[in-house]
Design an enzyme around this catalytic site. Structure first.
Site, PDB file in Angstrom:
ATOM      1  N   ARG A   1       0.806  -0.673   0.062  1.00 47.08           N
ATOM      2  CA  ARG A   1      -0.209  -0.003  -0.312  1.00 47.08           C
ATOM      3  C   ARG A   1       1.211   1.434  -0.016  1.00 47.08           C
ATOM      4  O   ARG A   1       0.604   1.777  -0.420  1.00 47.08           O
ATOM      5  CB  ARG A   1      -0.977   0.174   0.853  1.00 47.08           C
ATOM      6  CG  ARG A   1      -1.938  -1.031   1.049  1.00 47.08           C
ATOM      7  CD  ARG A   1      -2.753  -1.125   0.055  1.00 47.08           C
ATOM      8  NE  ARG A   1      -3.642   0.318  -0.212  1.00 47.08           N
ATOM      9  CZ  ARG A   1      -4.770   0.863   0.364  1.00 47.08           C
ATOM     10  NH1 ARG A   1      -5.348  -0.218   1.095  1.00 47.08           N
ATOM     11  NH2 ARG A   1      -5.151   1.730   0.717  1.00 47.08           N
ATOM     12  N   HIS A   2       1.499   0.987   0.652  1.00 47.76           N
ATOM     13  CA  HIS A   2       3.049   2.286   0.099  1.00 47.76           C
ATOM     14  C   HIS A   2       3.782   1.949  -0.533  1.00 47.76           C
ATOM     15  O   HIS A   2       4.601   1.711  -1.293  1.00 47.76           O
ATOM     16  CB  HIS A   2       4.460   1.901   1.544  1.00 47.76           C
ATOM     17  CG  HIS A   2       4.116   2.046   2.672  1.00 47.76           C
ATOM     18  ND1 HIS A   2       2.802   2.980   3.281  1.00 47.76           N
ATOM     19  CD2 HIS A   2       3.181   0.606   3.633  1.00 47.76           C
ATOM     20  CE1 HIS A   2       2.647   2.613   4.753  1.00 47.76           C
ATOM     21  NE2 HIS A   2       2.750   1.633   4.773  1.00 47.76           N
TER      22      HIS A   2
ATOM     23  N   GLU B   1       8.256  -8.752  -7.793  1.00 43.99           N
ATOM     24  CA  GLU B   1       7.900  -9.505  -7.237  1.00 43.99           C
ATOM     25  C   GLU B   1       7.883 -11.016  -7.885  1.00 43.99           C
ATOM     26  O   GLU B   1       7.023 -10.881  -9.123  1.00 43.99           O
ATOM     27  CB  GLU B   1       6.734  -9.565  -7.132  1.00 43.99           C
ATOM     28  CG  GLU B   1       5.980 -10.375  -5.536  1.00 43.99           C
ATOM     29  CD  GLU B   1       4.273 -10.480  -5.103  1.00 43.99           C
ATOM     30  OE1 GLU B   1       3.406  -9.334  -5.339  1.00 43.99           O
ATOM     31  OE2 GLU B   1       4.023 -10.906  -4.429  1.00 43.99           O
TER      32      GLU B   1
ATOM     33  N   SER C   1       6.344 -14.262  -9.804  1.00 46.94           N
ATOM     34  CA  SER C   1       5.211 -14.737 -10.742  1.00 46.94           C
ATOM     35  C   SER C   1       4.615 -15.795  -9.942  1.00 46.94           C
ATOM     36  O   SER C   1       5.567 -16.923 -10.529  1.00 46.94           O
ATOM     37  CB  SER C   1       5.001 -14.491 -11.794  1.00 46.94           C
ATOM     38  OG  SER C   1       4.031 -14.750 -12.376  1.00 46.94           O
TER      39      SER C   1
ATOM     40  N   ARG D   1       2.578 -17.354 -11.093  1.00 45.49           N
ATOM     41  CA  ARG D   1       1.673 -18.084 -12.971  1.00 45.49           C
ATOM     42  C   ARG D   1       3.262 -18.692 -13.283  1.00 45.49           C
ATOM     43  O   ARG D   1       2.838 -19.964 -14.140  1.00 45.49           O
ATOM     44  CB  ARG D   1       1.449 -16.691 -13.696  1.00 45.49           C
ATOM     45  CG  ARG D   1       0.286 -16.215 -13.389  1.00 45.49           C
ATOM     46  CD  ARG D   1       0.181 -14.914 -14.387  1.00 45.49           C
ATOM     47  NE  ARG D   1      -0.920 -15.006 -15.682  1.00 45.49           N
ATOM     48  CZ  ARG D   1      -0.818 -14.978 -17.038  1.00 45.49           C
ATOM     49  NH1 ARG D   1       0.049 -13.660 -16.658  1.00 45.49           N
ATOM     50  NH2 ARG D   1      -1.014 -15.452 -17.522  1.00 45.49           N
TER      51      ARG D   1
ATOM     52  N   ARG E   1       4.342   2.226   9.878  1.00 38.61           N
ATOM     53  CA  ARG E   1       4.216   0.721   9.926  1.00 38.61           C
ATOM     54  C   ARG E   1       4.971   0.214  11.251  1.00 38.61           C
ATOM     55  O   ARG E   1       4.935  -1.197  12.137  1.00 38.61           O
ATOM     56  CB  ARG E   1       4.193  -0.101   9.241  1.00 38.61           C
ATOM     57  CG  ARG E   1       3.523  -0.197   8.044  1.00 38.61           C
ATOM     58  CD  ARG E   1       2.211  -0.349   7.729  1.00 38.61           C
ATOM     59  NE  ARG E   1       1.899  -0.671   6.776  1.00 38.61           N
ATOM     60  CZ  ARG E   1       0.221  -0.508   6.541  1.00 38.61           C
ATOM     61  NH1 ARG E   1       0.013  -0.942   7.631  1.00 38.61           N
ATOM     62  NH2 ARG E   1      -0.487  -0.586   5.572  1.00 38.61           N
TER      63      ARG E   1
HETATM   64  C1  LIG Z   1      -2.109   1.506  11.315  1.00 40.31           C
HETATM   65  C2  LIG Z   1      -2.667   0.935   9.766  1.00 40.31           C
HETATM   66  C3  LIG Z   1      -4.459   0.731   9.207  1.00 40.31           C
HETATM   67  C4  LIG Z   1      -4.719   0.842   8.330  1.00 40.31           C
HETATM   68  N1  LIG Z   1      -5.909  -0.301   7.756  1.00 40.31           N
HETATM   69  C5  LIG Z   1      -5.853   0.272   6.463  1.00 40.31           C
HETATM   70  C6  LIG Z   1      -7.448  -0.720   6.295  1.00 40.31           C
HETATM   71  O1  LIG Z   1      -8.431  -0.854   7.044  1.00 40.31           O
HETATM   72  N2  LIG Z   1      -7.997  -0.185   4.978  1.00 40.31           N
HETATM   73  C7  LIG Z   1      -7.730  -0.047   3.666  1.00 40.31           C
HETATM   74  O2  LIG Z   1      -7.946   0.419   3.366  1.00 40.31           O
HETATM   75  N3  LIG Z   1      -5.908   0.308   3.847  1.00 40.31           N
HETATM   76  C8  LIG Z   1      -5.328   0.287   5.160  1.00 40.31           C
HETATM   77  N4  LIG Z   1      -4.401   1.554   5.708  1.00 40.31           N
HETATM   78  C9  LIG Z   1      -3.326   1.281   4.902  1.00 40.31           C
HETATM   79  C10 LIG Z   1      -3.412   3.433   4.644  1.00 40.31           C
HETATM   80  O3  LIG Z   1      -4.504   3.514   4.259  1.00 40.31           O
HETATM   81  C11 LIG Z   1      -2.259   3.636   3.896  1.00 40.31           C
HETATM   82  O4  LIG Z   1      -2.733   3.179   1.963  1.00 40.31           O
HETATM   83  C12 LIG Z   1      -0.818   2.847   3.998  1.00 40.31           C
HETATM   84  O5  LIG Z   1      -0.881   3.581   5.578  1.00 40.31           O
HETATM   85  C13 LIG Z   1       0.019   3.868   2.293  1.00 40.31           C
HETATM   86  O6  LIG Z   1       0.316   4.763   2.722  1.00 40.31           O
HETATM   87  P1  LIG Z   1       1.495   6.060   2.511  1.00 40.31           P
HETATM   88  O7  LIG Z   1       0.876   7.562   2.770  1.00 40.31           O
HETATM   89  O8  LIG Z   1       2.226   5.838   2.581  1.00 40.31           O
HETATM   90  O9  LIG Z   1       0.542   6.238   0.864  1.00 40.31           O
HETATM   91  P2  LIG Z   1       1.543   6.325  -0.239  1.00 40.31           P
HETATM   92  O10 LIG Z   1       0.336   5.876  -0.928  1.00 40.31           O
HETATM   93  O11 LIG Z   1       2.821   5.688  -0.577  1.00 40.31           O
HETATM   94  O12 LIG Z   1       1.016   7.430  -0.611  1.00 40.31           O
HETATM   95  C14 LIG Z   1       2.770   8.456   0.425  1.00 40.31           C
HETATM   96  C15 LIG Z   1       1.878  10.219   0.099  1.00 40.31           C
HETATM   97  O13 LIG Z   1       1.774  10.551  -0.857  1.00 40.31           O
HETATM   98  C16 LIG Z   1      -0.078  12.144  -0.937  1.00 40.31           C
HETATM   99  N5  LIG Z   1      -0.245   9.952  -1.657  1.00 40.31           N
HETATM  100  C17 LIG Z   1      -0.600   9.857  -2.450  1.00 40.31           C
HETATM  101  N6  LIG Z   1      -1.782   9.097  -3.068  1.00 40.31           N
HETATM  102  C18 LIG Z   1      -2.586  10.435  -3.066  1.00 40.31           C
HETATM  103  C19 LIG Z   1      -3.417  10.000  -3.527  1.00 40.31           C
HETATM  104  N7  LIG Z   1      -4.391   9.707  -4.632  1.00 40.31           N
HETATM  105  N8  LIG Z   1      -4.284  12.281  -3.248  1.00 40.31           N
HETATM  106  C20 LIG Z   1      -3.662  12.929  -2.614  1.00 40.31           C
HETATM  107  N9  LIG Z   1      -2.104  12.651  -2.212  1.00 40.31           N
HETATM  108  C21 LIG Z   1      -1.890  11.631  -2.592  1.00 40.31           C
HETATM  109  C22 LIG Z   1       0.020  11.211   0.397  1.00 40.31           C
HETATM  110  O14 LIG Z   1       0.679  12.761   0.835  1.00 40.31           O
HETATM  111  C23 LIG Z   1       0.586  10.072   1.082  1.00 40.31           C
HETATM  112  O15 LIG Z   1       0.777   9.831   2.473  1.00 40.31           O
HETATM  113  C24 LIG Z   1      -3.645   1.305   7.340  1.00 40.31           C
HETATM  114  C25 LIG Z   1      -2.629   1.735   7.034  1.00 40.31           C
HETATM  115  C26 LIG Z   1      -2.405   1.690   8.689  1.00 40.31           C
HETATM  116  C27 LIG Z   1      -0.677   1.830   9.021  1.00 40.31           C
END
Ligand SMILES: Cc1cc2nc3c(=O)[nH]c(=O)nc-3n(C[C@H](O)[C@H](O)[C@H](O)COP(=O)(O)OP(=O)(O)OC[C@H]3O[C@@H](n4cnc5c(N)ncnc54)[C@H](O)[C@@H]3O)c2cc1C
Length: 228
Positions: free
Chosen positions: A83-84, A92, A94, A96, A190
């Site tokens: 998600r980050h 990754e 595969s 497949r 995390r």
């Molecule tokens: C404890 C915990 C619980 C969680 N629970 C859930 C859950 O239940 N369900 C779920 O789906 N996810 C969940 N997440 C995931 C969370 O919503 C984020 O997707 C994840 O933490 C990645 O965040 P990031 O800021 O590193 O994202 P990245 O996508 O790496 O983005 C980095 C930064 O870029 C900016 N950015 C990225 N995309 C956009 C955009 N489209 N618009 C504007 N700014 C943007 C923001 O500033 C963002 O913080 C959870 C995360 C944590 C830490």
């Protein structure tokens, strides 16, 4: 520091540093270019500058150092890790193509945590009362899934279809390149106690590796998490 490997979870999982570009000095010199200046050696003054940058979220100098790693983690952890996205590149394995015997993470009984009725997400830190019974269910179910996978392959089913029976606990492997800033964001989110224990274990491993390579910058980024 390159090729430093830290084992995680049951020792099957790991984080391995393959290559590192940059140092604390890279961060400083990215910032000093604004004044057409460059440091040759990292000084106390440079340390102050790094801390100033992190404190005021002047984040772009921390984009320059890059870390290239190989990581092996269960799919349920990788789902969260992936998600980050911003600041990372990943490739990754595969399933497949690959049909080698899958490996799965089965927590030891003491790591089978009980549900916490006070938390919507998360768990108690203590194991569930009947942890041995829970462990046997995890082991039996994993073994059934493995047998089904092998039976499907033996029956001529393509790996990309046979993999549908494999559990979320299966290990996956990927290479990842990220900036220092990207890893700091990931680890700050995390390492929080609200994050799941298994992803915290991986974030801890990455944090220790990056702290040893970028001691000043990493310390400053962890003390001053970016928001939004
Ligand atoms: C404890 C915990 C619980 C969680 N629970 C859930 C859950 O239940 N369900 C779920 O789906 N996810 C969940 N997440 C995931 C969370 O919503 C984020 O997707 C994840 O933490 C990645 O965040 P990031 O800021 O590193 O994202 P990245 O996508 O790496 O983005 C980095 C930064 O870029 C900016 N950015 C990225 N995309 C956009 C955009 N489209 N618009 C504007 N700014 C943007 C923001 O500033 C963002 O913080 C959870 C995360 C944590 C830490």
């Amino acid at each position: 520091m390159s090729n430093t490997k830290v084992h995680v979870l049951d020792q099957t999982g790991y984080v391995e540093v393959l290559e590192v570009f940059g140092s604390d000095l890279t961060v400083v010199n990215a910032a000093r270019v604004s004044f057409a200046k460059e440091s040759q050696e990292f000084s106390e003054q440079d340390g102050k500058l790094v801390r100033y940058l992190a404190k005021h979220h002047h984040i772009s100098p921390f984009f320059h150092p890059q870390i290239h790693m190989r990581i092996k983690m269960p799919i349920f952890v990788a789902r969260e890790w992936f998600r980050h996205q911003i600041g990372f590149a990943r490739n990754e394995v595969s399933r497949r193509y690959v049909d080698s015997p899958p490996e799965c993470y089965i927590p030891a009984a003491h790591d089978i945590r009980a549900r916490d009725p006070k938390l919507k997400q998360g768990s108690k830190s203590e194991p569930v009362d009947n942890a041995d019974f829970a462990e046997s269910i995890l082991m039996d179910t994993t073994s059934t899934a493995m047998n089904a996978y092998n039976d499907l392959l033996k029956a001529g089913v393509a790996p990309e279809v046979a993999r549908m029976v494999l559990p979320q606990s299966m290990y996956t492997e990927f290479v990842e390149t990220g900036s220092l800033a990207a890893y700091a964001r990931l680890c700050n989110l995390r390492l929080d106690p609200t994050a799941q224990k298994e992803i915290r274990d991986y974030a801890n491993a990455v944090a220790a590796l990056l702290h040893s390579r970028f001691p000043v910058s990493w310390g400053a980024l962890v003390e001053n998490p970016t928001v939004g």
